[in-house]
Design a protein around this motif. Structure first.
Motif, PDB file in Angstrom:
ATOM      1  N   SER A 122       0.835  -1.211   0.000  1.00 30.54           N
ATOM      2  CA  SER A 122       0.000   0.000   0.000  1.00 30.54           C
ATOM      3  C   SER A 122       0.861   1.249   0.000  1.00 30.54           C
ATOM      4  O   SER A 122       0.554   2.230  -0.695  1.00 30.54           O
ATOM      5  N   ALA A 123       1.952   1.230   0.773  1.00 32.71           N
ATOM      6  CA  ALA A 123       2.857   2.382   0.809  1.00 32.71           C
ATOM      7  C   ALA A 123       3.500   2.599  -0.556  1.00 32.71           C
ATOM      8  O   ALA A 123       3.598   3.740  -1.034  1.00 32.71           O
ATOM      9  N   MET A 124       3.931   1.518  -1.205  1.00 31.98           N
ATOM     10  CA  MET A 124       4.533   1.644  -2.536  1.00 31.98           C
ATOM     11  C   MET A 124       3.572   2.331  -3.494  1.00 31.98           C
ATOM     12  O   MET A 124       3.950   3.257  -4.218  1.00 31.98           O
ATOM     13  N   ARG A 125       2.326   1.850  -3.515  1.00 29.61           N
ATOM     14  CA  ARG A 125       1.329   2.437  -4.420  1.00 29.61           C
ATOM     15  C   ARG A 125       1.085   3.909  -4.090  1.00 29.61           C
ATOM     16  O   ARG A 125       0.984   4.746  -4.990  1.00 29.61           O
ATOM     17  N   LEU A 126       0.990   4.234  -2.805  1.00 24.95           N
ATOM     18  CA  LEU A 126       0.752   5.621  -2.392  1.00 24.95           C
ATOM     19  C   LEU A 126       1.900   6.518  -2.846  1.00 24.95           C
ATOM     20  O   LEU A 126       1.669   7.584  -3.416  1.00 24.95           O
ATOM     21  N   TYR A 127       3.135   6.108  -2.613  1.00 20.62           N
ATOM     22  CA  TYR A 127       4.286   6.945  -2.962  1.00 20.62           C
ATOM     23  C   TYR A 127       4.366   7.182  -4.467  1.00 20.62           C
ATOM     24  O   TYR A 127       4.592   8.308  -4.915  1.00 20.62           O
ATOM     25  N   VAL A 128       4.162   6.128  -5.255  1.00 22.99           N
ATOM     26  CA  VAL A 128       4.213   6.288  -6.715  1.00 22.99           C
ATOM     27  C   VAL A 128       3.069   7.193  -7.183  1.00 22.99           C
ATOM     28  O   VAL A 128       3.270   8.079  -8.021  1.00 22.99           O
ATOM     29  N   ALA A 129       1.875   7.018  -6.622  1.00 22.99           N
ATOM     30  CA  ALA A 129       0.736   7.860  -6.994  1.00 22.99           C
ATOM     31  C   ALA A 129       0.989   9.331  -6.644  1.00 22.99           C
ATOM     32  O   ALA A 129       0.478  10.225  -7.313  1.00 22.99           O
ATOM     33  N   ARG A 130       1.799   9.590  -5.618  1.00 23.48           N
ATOM     34  CA  ARG A 130       2.109  10.960  -5.206  1.00 23.48           C
ATOM     35  C   ARG A 130       3.255  11.565  -6.008  1.00 23.48           C
ATOM     36  O   ARG A 130       3.657  12.697  -5.750  1.00 23.48           O
ATOM     37  N   GLY A 131       3.844  10.808  -6.920  1.00 27.49           N
ATOM     38  CA  GLY A 131       4.897  11.350  -7.769  1.00 27.49           C
ATOM     39  C   GLY A 131       6.311  10.974  -7.369  1.00 27.49           C
ATOM     40  O   GLY A 131       7.272  11.474  -7.953  1.00 27.49           O
TER      41      GLY A 131
END
Length: 168
Positions: A122-131
């Motif tokens: 979930s953290a990986m997806r969040l960080y990538v989605a945030r740029g």
């Protein structure tokens, strides 16, 4: 939700919340050490409270131990934790927004590391989605490159490092 800097009074409920989850290593002494580092200006710790309950926290280290970040004067977001009961409610996003704003006042780039096993999905997806973008240096083990052919134990010390330009 309330976000504010860590105080010594936060240590007992924070440690108790992680103890209840069976997460060792998040002790009152750890938070007291964070508070001392915050008082010295080395670190900023923001704590999230939701409905009067401790929900999570995150840190900015102004001088990263990761050599490429340290050498590039890139502050590092560290130890971002949101309690399971408070996930998917905007706590992590609010913490990241606030931590990035603190960094943006001093640096055009933020850095962070993310673990590589499923708990960090979930953290990986969040960080990538945030740029955030991977820094391209590969797998790190305790802050050092994992060399080809080497054996590493997959734990919280094994990370991929990412950066984000805060001033596009």
């Amino acid at each position: 939700m309330e976000l504010r800097p860590l105080t010594l009074h936060d240590a007992p409920p924070m440690a108790a919340a992680f103890r209840a989850l069976g997460w060792p290593g998040k002790t009152e002494e750890d938070y007291a050490a964070y508070f001392a580092r915050q008082q010295s200006g080395e670190l900023v710790v923001l704590v999230a409270w939701s409905g009067g309950q401790f929900a999570g926290y995150g840190c900015v280290s102004w001088r990263s131990d990761y050599p490429p970040f340290r050498d590039g004067s890139i502050p590092e977001i560290q130890d971002l934790n949101v309690l399971p009961d408070h996930r998917r409610q905007g706590v992590g996003t609010a913490l990241l927004d606030a931590l990035e704003a603190l960094i943006a006042a001093r640096s055009p780039v933020a850095g962070l590391g993310v673990g590589v096993y499923a708990d960090y999905g979930s953290a990986m997806r969040l960080y990538v989605a945030r740029g955030y973008q991977f820094d391209g240096r590969g797998l790190m083990s305790a802050g050092r490159p994992a060399e080809p052919g080497s054996t590493v134990r997959i734990d919280d010390d094994v990370t991929l490092m990412l950066t984000k330009n805060l001033r596009p």
